[in-house]
Motif scaffolding. Sequence first.
Motif, mmCIF file in Angstrom:
data_model
loop_
_atom_site.group_PDB
_atom_site.id
_atom_site.type_symbol
_atom_site.label_atom_id
_atom_site.label_comp_id
_atom_site.label_asym_id
_atom_site.label_seq_id
_atom_site.Cartn_x
_atom_site.Cartn_y
_atom_site.Cartn_z
ATOM 1 N N SER A 48 70.607 31.273 25.610
ATOM 2 C CA SER A 48 71.927 30.603 26.083
ATOM 3 C C SER A 48 72.973 30.648 25.112
ATOM 4 O O SER A 48 74.084 30.445 25.616
ATOM 5 N N GLY A 75 68.523 30.801 29.998
ATOM 6 C CA GLY A 75 67.102 30.377 30.030
ATOM 7 C C GLY A 75 66.404 30.709 28.696
ATOM 8 O O GLY A 75 65.269 30.393 28.382
ATOM 9 N N GLY A 76 67.088 31.166 27.630
ATOM 10 C CA GLY A 76 66.519 31.316 26.387
ATOM 11 C C GLY A 76 66.204 32.785 26.265
ATOM 12 O O GLY A 76 65.913 33.570 27.444
ATOM 13 N N GLY A 78 63.497 34.264 25.274
ATOM 14 C CA GLY A 78 62.213 34.463 25.763
ATOM 15 C C GLY A 78 62.192 34.757 27.297
ATOM 16 O O GLY A 78 61.566 35.543 27.733
ATOM 17 N N ARG A 79 63.124 33.947 27.967
ATOM 18 C CA ARG A 79 63.184 34.199 29.526
ATOM 19 C C ARG A 79 63.790 35.824 29.608
ATOM 20 O O ARG A 79 63.459 36.310 30.628
ATOM 21 N N ALA A 160 63.501 23.526 17.971
ATOM 22 C CA ALA A 160 62.359 23.620 18.261
ATOM 23 C C ALA A 160 61.564 24.877 18.569
ATOM 24 O O ALA A 160 62.323 26.113 18.414
ATOM 25 N N GLU A 161 60.186 25.180 18.680
ATOM 26 C CA GLU A 161 59.510 26.484 18.502
ATOM 27 C C GLU A 161 60.214 27.321 19.637
ATOM 28 O O GLU A 161 60.343 27.120 20.821
ATOM 29 N N GLY A 162 60.376 28.798 19.265
ATOM 30 C CA GLY A 162 60.694 29.591 20.141
ATOM 31 C C GLY A 162 62.300 30.007 20.123
ATOM 32 O O GLY A 162 62.605 30.890 20.715
ATOM 33 N N ARG A 163 62.865 28.939 19.576
ATOM 34 C CA ARG A 163 64.532 29.330 19.543
ATOM 35 C C ARG A 163 64.720 30.445 18.614
ATOM 36 O O ARG A 163 63.931 30.570 17.551
ATOM 37 N N ALA A 186 66.043 19.664 17.302
ATOM 38 C CA ALA A 186 66.956 19.866 18.415
ATOM 39 C C ALA A 186 66.477 21.130 19.144
ATOM 40 O O ALA A 186 65.847 21.841 18.852
ATOM 41 N N GLY A 187 67.093 21.026 20.386
ATOM 42 C CA GLY A 187 66.770 22.152 21.332
ATOM 43 C C GLY A 187 68.044 23.237 21.027
ATOM 44 O O GLY A 187 67.902 23.834 20.348
ATOM 45 N N GLU A 188 69.114 23.017 21.983
ATOM 46 C CA GLU A 188 70.222 23.932 22.002
ATOM 47 C C GLU A 188 70.937 23.839 20.725
ATOM 48 O O GLU A 188 71.128 22.671 20.069
#
Lengths: 285, 287
Positions: A48, A75-76, A78-79, A160-163, A186-188
Motif C-alpha cells: 500500500s 493489498g500489502g 505479502g500480496r 500489525a504483524e506482517g506490515r 495500527a494498520g496502515e
Amino acid sequence: MSESPSPSSPSPSLAPWLLFSLLGLLSCLSCTKADGTGSSRLVVTGSSTLAPLLADLAASYERLHPEVRIDVQSGGSGRGIADARSGVADFGMVSRDLYTEEGDLKAWTLARDGVGLLVHEENPIPALTSNQVRAIYRGEITDWSQLGGAAGRITVVHKAEGRATLQVFLDYFGLKNPEIHADIIAGENEHAIKTIAGDRRALGYVSIGTAEEDILHGISVRLVDLDGVPASSEEVAAGRFPMTRALNLVAPESPHGVAADFLLYVMSSEANDQIRAFSFTPLTP
Amino acid sequence: MRFPLRRSHLDRVLRGGLIAAAVAAGSIFLLVFLFLLKEAGPSFSNPGPKAMLTDADWYPTTGSFGMLPMLLATLATAFGGLLLAVPVGVGAAVFARYFAPRFLAPLLRRLMELLAGIPSVVFGLWGLLVLVPGISESLGGPGQSLLAATLVLALMIVPTIALTADAALRAVPSTVLLGATALGLSRGSVVRRVALPTAAAGIRSGILLALARGLGETMAVLMIAGNKVQAPYDLLQPVRTLSANLALELGYASEAHRSVLFFGGLLLTTTVLLSLMPRFLAREGTL
C-alpha cells in the motif's frame, strides 16, 4: 383456446446462473496476465506504500503508450509476493528488502523510503536515540518526563504483524515482536498518523514519505531526529538517515515485451520527479 | 378462460425466477461457509483448535495463536453496544410512534434512516478524530479502547433497532390499541401493557440483527479499538476483535498464519450464527 407453457419458461430460472457464469468468465479474462508481445495489459499488485506511486507512473506510461492498460491494486507487500509467484500479477510491489526464502523472486529497486519516528506536533521532544527507542518499545521507559519531555504516559503506537514498516523497525532496532509493549496497534501508515495526530503523548513510526505528505497537508504530527539525523526525505536521499527500506518491484523472472518496457520506464530517470513527488528517494540520478 | 391460463403461465415463470433467486441467496451463505472451512482447514491439524483457543499470546509469525482474547473482545464490544443501543433505539421508536408531535415523528424516522446509511468508515473517522482524543483527555489511557469501540458500535446499531422497533409497533393492530384505550388505560399503560408486548417479537428480531451487525462490524472498530490483543478487562484499555484481526493481518499472512486467520473468520461466523439461533428456533412469524 388453451396455451401450453412455452418452451422458454425455464429460462428465467437459468438467467441468474448464466449471469453468474458470465461474470466468472469476465473476471477470468481480467486475471489473464499480459505475456508481453501480443497483449497490452499489465497487472501490478502489492504494497500500500507503493501503490499510489505505481498508479501515478502507470498513468503517465499509458499516456505515452495508449495501447497499454496497467491495473494497479493495493493489498500489502505479502500480496505482492504471492501474486508475483502465482502469476496473477506481472509485478508485485514489495516495500522492504526481500527475505532469503523469497530468493525465487527477482527484485528491482526503484526507490528508497525512510521509516521515521513520529510524535504529535506539540510534543517538545527534539530527538531520540536508538537506545531510548528500544527502551520505550520494551516498556522500560514509560513516561515522557524520563526523556526530558513534559510529564505524561507514552502511548506506544505499533504496527500489525506482517506490515513492511514493522519489519524494518524490528530489524533496525534488533527487537523481537513479543518483547514489544504497545498500547495501540495500527494498520496502515495513515491509521498510525491519524492516531498520533489525536494523541499528544503518542509515539509511533511510519513511512517518512507518507508522513511528510501529511505534514504538508496540515496534519499535526512531527518527525523526530533519530541518533542525531533528521528524519527527512533529503537525509534519506543523501544516505545519512539510517532506518530505510527498499521499494521494489518483484517478478519470478526477467520480464519481456510490454512488461520489460514498463520496468525500464519506472527505473529510468524519467520517473524521478514522480518518485520525489511522493517523497520517496529515487536511486537513479 | 384465457385469463386464468395466462396467469398460471406467468405464475410458473415467476415461480421459476423466484426459486432461482432463493437458491442463489441461500447458496451464497453456504458457499462462503464452505470457503471459510476450506481455507481454515490446515489450522485444524496445525496448530489445532486447542492451541488457537488456549495459547496465551497472539504472535502468529512465531507460533503463538491464542485467539480467545479476541473472541471475548468481540463479544464485549457487541453486547456492550447492544446494552447502550437497545434502550435508546426502542425508546426513540416508542416516542416517534406514540408521543411525538405530528410533525416530529416522520422527521425522526428519516433521521434514523439517514443514520443507518452512514458508512462505517465515517463513524470510524469521527471516533478516531473526536471521540478517542476526548476519552484520552477526560478519562486517561490511550483513548483507543473497549469504551470507544462500544460507544461507536452503539451509535451504529441504534438506527437498526429503532427502525425495526418502529415497524413492529406500526404492525400492532389499531383496534387493539383503541380497545385498550376504551378500557380507560392511560397512554403510558397502553404502550407498556399492550403495544410493547404485542410488538415484542419484532423488536427482539431487530435486536438480534443489530447484535449480528455489532459482532461483524470491522472498519469502525479497527480504527478506534486500539487493536492490542488482550482480554477486555478494562474499559479504557485497547482490545482487538476477530473481524479487526482479519482486516489487519489477512493481506500480509501466509501459510499457518493465514489458515489461523480463516479459523478466526469461522469462529466469528459461528458466533453470529449462534446469536441468531433464537430466531431460527422460534416458529416462523413469532420472532
